[in-house]
Scaffold this motif. Structure first.
Motif, PDB file in Angstrom:
ATOM      1  N   LEU A 114      89.413  64.990  42.148  1.00  9.62           N
ATOM      2  CA  LEU A 114      90.546  65.064  43.059  1.00  9.62           C
ATOM      3  C   LEU A 114      91.625  64.159  42.483  1.00  9.62           C
ATOM      4  O   LEU A 114      91.391  62.967  42.252  1.00  9.62           O
ATOM      5  N   THR A 115      92.798  64.717  42.241  1.00 11.37           N
ATOM      6  CA  THR A 115      93.857  63.967  41.586  1.00 11.37           C
ATOM      7  C   THR A 115      95.217  64.442  42.084  1.00 11.37           C
ATOM      8  O   THR A 115      95.339  65.540  42.622  1.00 11.37           O
ATOM      9  N   ARG A 116      96.241  63.610  41.879  1.00 10.25           N
ATOM     10  CA  ARG A 116      97.601  64.055  42.213  1.00 10.25           C
ATOM     11  C   ARG A 116      98.660  63.509  41.278  1.00 10.25           C
ATOM     12  O   ARG A 116      99.835  63.820  41.427  1.00 10.25           O
ATOM     13  N   PHE A 117      98.263  62.728  40.262  1.00 11.41           N
ATOM     14  CA  PHE A 117      99.235  62.266  39.279  1.00 11.41           C
ATOM     15  C   PHE A 117      98.518  61.700  38.059  1.00 11.41           C
ATOM     16  O   PHE A 117      97.296  61.501  38.077  1.00 11.41           O
ATOM     17  N   ALA A 118      99.292  61.455  37.007  1.00 13.15           N
ATOM     18  CA  ALA A 118      98.778  60.828  35.795  1.00 13.15           C
ATOM     19  C   ALA A 118      99.478  59.495  35.596  1.00 13.15           C
ATOM     20  O   ALA A 118     100.569  59.261  36.133  1.00 13.15           O
ATOM     21  N   ASP A 119      98.835  58.608  34.815  1.00 16.31           N
ATOM     22  CA  ASP A 119      99.470  57.324  34.544  1.00 16.31           C
ATOM     23  C   ASP A 119     100.394  57.438  33.332  1.00 16.31           C
ATOM     24  O   ASP A 119     100.574  58.524  32.760  1.00 16.31           O
ATOM     25  N   ILE A 120     100.986  56.319  32.933  1.00 16.82           N
ATOM     26  CA  ILE A 120     101.964  56.347  31.847  1.00 16.82           C
ATOM     27  C   ILE A 120     101.319  56.679  30.503  1.00 16.82           C
ATOM     28  O   ILE A 120     102.024  56.993  29.537  1.00 16.82           O
ATOM     29  N   TYR A 121      99.978  56.631  30.431  1.00 23.36           N
ATOM     30  CA  TYR A 121      99.272  56.966  29.197  1.00 23.36           C
ATOM     31  C   TYR A 121      98.799  58.422  29.178  1.00 23.36           C
ATOM     32  O   TYR A 121      98.116  58.837  28.242  1.00 23.36           O
ATOM     33  N   GLY A 122      99.149  59.193  30.205  1.00 21.15           N
ATOM     34  CA  GLY A 122      98.748  60.594  30.262  1.00 21.15           C
ATOM     35  C   GLY A 122      97.344  60.821  30.772  1.00 21.15           C
ATOM     36  O   GLY A 122      96.807  61.928  30.655  1.00 21.15           O
ATOM     37  N   ARG A 123      96.726  59.792  31.352  1.00 21.13           N
ATOM     38  CA  ARG A 123      95.388  59.947  31.931  1.00 21.13           C
ATOM     39  C   ARG A 123      95.507  60.381  33.387  1.00 21.13           C
ATOM     40  O   ARG A 123      96.329  59.846  34.140  1.00 21.13           O
ATOM     41  N   ALA A 124      94.701  61.338  33.792  1.00 19.99           N
ATOM     42  CA  ALA A 124      94.687  61.756  35.190  1.00 19.99           C
ATOM     43  C   ALA A 124      94.013  60.674  36.027  1.00 19.99           C
ATOM     44  O   ALA A 124      92.872  60.274  35.744  1.00 19.99           O
ATOM     45  N   ILE A 125      94.703  60.187  37.031  1.00 19.12           N
ATOM     46  CA  ILE A 125      94.137  59.203  37.954  1.00 19.12           C
ATOM     47  C   ILE A 125      93.353  59.987  38.997  1.00 19.12           C
ATOM     48  O   ILE A 125      93.920  60.809  39.721  1.00 19.12           O
ATOM     49  N   ALA A 126      92.059  59.753  39.071  1.00 17.77           N
ATOM     50  CA  ALA A 126      91.227  60.696  39.816  1.00 17.77           C
ATOM     51  C   ALA A 126      90.042  60.033  40.513  1.00 17.77           C
ATOM     52  O   ALA A 126      89.561  58.971  40.112  1.00 17.77           O
ATOM     53  N   PHE A 127      89.583  60.722  41.543  1.00 24.74           N
ATOM     54  CA  PHE A 127      88.263  60.485  42.119  1.00 24.74           C
ATOM     55  C   PHE A 127      87.347  61.542  41.509  1.00 24.74           C
ATOM     56  O   PHE A 127      87.681  62.732  41.509  1.00 24.74           O
ATOM     57  N   ALA A 128      86.216  61.106  40.981  1.00 21.52           N
ATOM     58  CA  ALA A 128      85.337  62.000  40.230  1.00 21.52           C
ATOM     59  C   ALA A 128      84.035  62.245  40.985  1.00 21.52           C
ATOM     60  O   ALA A 128      83.477  61.326  41.604  1.00 21.52           O
ATOM     61  N   PHE A 129      83.553  63.488  40.894  1.00 22.61           N
ATOM     62  CA  PHE A 129      82.365  63.907  41.626  1.00 22.61           C
ATOM     63  C   PHE A 129      81.446  64.707  40.713  1.00 22.61           C
ATOM     64  O   PHE A 129      81.905  65.404  39.802  1.00 22.61           O
ATOM     65  N   LYS A 130      80.147  64.638  40.976  1.00 22.89           N
ATOM     66  CA  LYS A 130      79.188  65.425  40.215  1.00 22.89           C
ATOM     67  C   LYS A 130      79.000  66.803  40.853  1.00 22.89           C
ATOM     68  O   LYS A 130      79.259  66.991  42.045  1.00 22.89           O
ATOM     69  N   GLY A 131      78.548  67.758  40.052  1.00 23.79           N
ATOM     70  CA  GLY A 131      78.242  69.090  40.578  1.00 23.79           C
ATOM     71  C   GLY A 131      79.485  69.922  40.829  1.00 23.79           C
ATOM     72  O   GLY A 131      80.565  69.659  40.303  1.00 23.79           O
ATOM     73  N   ASN A 132      79.321  70.948  41.667  1.00 25.35           N
ATOM     74  CA  ASN A 132      80.400  71.877  41.960  1.00 25.35           C
ATOM     75  C   ASN A 132      80.858  71.738  43.405  1.00 25.35           C
ATOM     76  O   ASN A 132      80.069  71.418  44.287  1.00 25.35           O
ATOM     77  N   SER A 133      82.124  71.997  43.619  1.00 22.70           N
ATOM     78  CA  SER A 133      82.670  71.975  44.968  1.00 22.70           C
ATOM     79  C   SER A 133      82.650  73.379  45.559  1.00 22.70           C
ATOM     80  O   SER A 133      82.796  74.370  44.846  1.00 22.70           O
ATOM     81  N   ASP A 134      82.465  73.459  46.868  1.00 19.48           N
ATOM     82  CA  ASP A 134      82.528  74.749  47.560  1.00 19.48           C
ATOM     83  C   ASP A 134      83.957  75.198  47.815  1.00 19.48           C
ATOM     84  O   ASP A 134      84.189  76.348  48.208  1.00 19.48           O
ATOM     85  N   GLU A 135      84.908  74.292  47.625  1.00 19.45           N
ATOM     86  CA  GLU A 135      86.307  74.619  47.853  1.00 19.45           C
ATOM     87  C   GLU A 135      86.902  75.333  46.641  1.00 19.45           C
ATOM     88  O   GLU A 135      86.396  75.236  45.520  1.00 19.45           O
ATOM     89  N   ALA A 136      87.989  76.047  46.861  1.00 24.13           N
ATOM     90  CA  ALA A 136      88.622  76.820  45.799  1.00 24.13           C
ATOM     91  C   ALA A 136      89.246  75.911  44.747  1.00 24.13           C
ATOM     92  O   ALA A 136      89.884  74.898  45.077  1.00 24.13           O
ATOM     93  N   ASP A 137      89.060  76.263  43.482  1.00 33.67           N
ATOM     94  CA  ASP A 137      89.645  75.512  42.388  1.00 33.67           C
ATOM     95  C   ASP A 137      91.168  75.493  42.537  1.00 33.67           C
ATOM     96  O   ASP A 137      91.808  76.521  42.770  1.00 33.67           O
TER      97      ASP A 137
END
Length: 287
Positions: A114-137
């Motif tokens: 789950l993400t909504r922006f990247a930092d100044i180095y081009g890395r996605a700032i994110a919450f990371a989860f294992k497995g697959n989500s039931d929600e639409a990509d």
């Protein structure tokens, strides 16, 4: 405002993941275009993630200057990196002497972010989860407390392998939940908190003080290392406060809402140095 759900895989071969950074390959690389700030993907669409709200001890960090690649005490640095890889689903990891992964079982594992922006180095700032989500990509997801507790970010804090490091774009309710688990594990002396010297303070005697022996907030470590790298081989701290001020790391001190610089909360007396405020009570302003 929700966060963008992106499904894909974690891959680590030929990368050097640590406790708060890992490479992620989306099923649909075009979803990166939904973010308002640009990420920097490789040719296969993979992006380096920076796990939101946490900071783990450095396994490899090089400041500009003449002291080369350095690390923080490796017991907790390696524990955080291993815990992240285990959490997302890797069974076995082999690294070389430079921390680069040479083999992984399996070679990739499914996950989503789950993400909504990247930092100044081009890395996605994110919450990371294992497995697959039931929600639409690509859908917009509200990160509630229940979902937060399933993230790698929360897991590493709850295990005592990460420090909280909050920035101003983080939602207040999520920050409060992460601050609460931090206070809990610190009271329990869990993980790195049994050795933490960030607020208690320590005496900087030599470079090895912070690379081998003393466990401190990684942001403070990186700033110290940057200062030592330009200090002509000296570990004298008489110019450190001015150095911090020159970097202009702006932050808010909670709960009073005082806006100031990182130098204001770092106290230096001779060779003794400490943070005057608990890390979860600081909100850094993005550059």
């Amino acid at each position: 405002m929700g966060l963008t759900l992106i499904q894909g895989n974690f891959r680590v071969i030929k990368a050097a993941p640590d406790g708060d950074s890992i490479r992620f390959y989306p099923n649909n690389p075009k979803l990166w275009e939904k973010l308002p700030t640009r990420v920097t993907p490789n040719r296969a669409g993979g992006v380096q993630l920076r796990l939101d709200s946490i900071d783990t001890l450095e396994t490899h960090f090089q400041a500009r200057g003449g002291i080369g690649m350095q690390h923080q005490p490796l017991e907790f640095a390696h524990s955080a990196a291993s815990e992240l890889l285990k959490f997302v689903g890797f069974k076995k990891i082999t690294r070389n002497d430079n921390e680069v992964v040479t083999a992984a079982e399996p070679e990739q594992v499914p996950g989503f972010i789950l993400t909504r922006f990247a930092d100044i180095y081009g890395r996605a700032i994110a919450f990371a989860f294992k497995g697959n989500s039931d929600e639409a990509d690509g859908s917009s997801i509200y990160l509630d407390k229940s979902l937060l507790k399933k993230s790698a970010n929360y897991h590493l804090l709850a295990k005592g392998f990460a420090y909280p490091t909050f920035y101003s774009k983080l939602y207040p309710d999520i920050r409060q939940e992460l601050a609460s688990v931090t206070e809990k594990v610190r009271k329990e002396n869990k993980g790195l908190w049994a050795e933490d010297k960030t607020k208690k303070g320590f005496i900087l005697e030599e470079l090895e003080t912070i690379t081998e022996r003393v466990v401190i907030l990684p942001k403070l470590f990186r700033r110290l290392l940057g200062y030592l790298a330009i200090n002509d081989g000296s570990v004298a701290l008489d110019g450190f406060s001015n150095y911090l001020e020159s970097l202009n790391d702006r932050l808010v001190i909670l709960p009073e809402g005082h806006i100031t610089g990182f130098d204001f909360v770092v106290k230096v007396e001779g060779q003794n140095i400490k943070l005057t405020t608990q890390p979860e009570d600081l909100i850094f302003l993005e550059k």
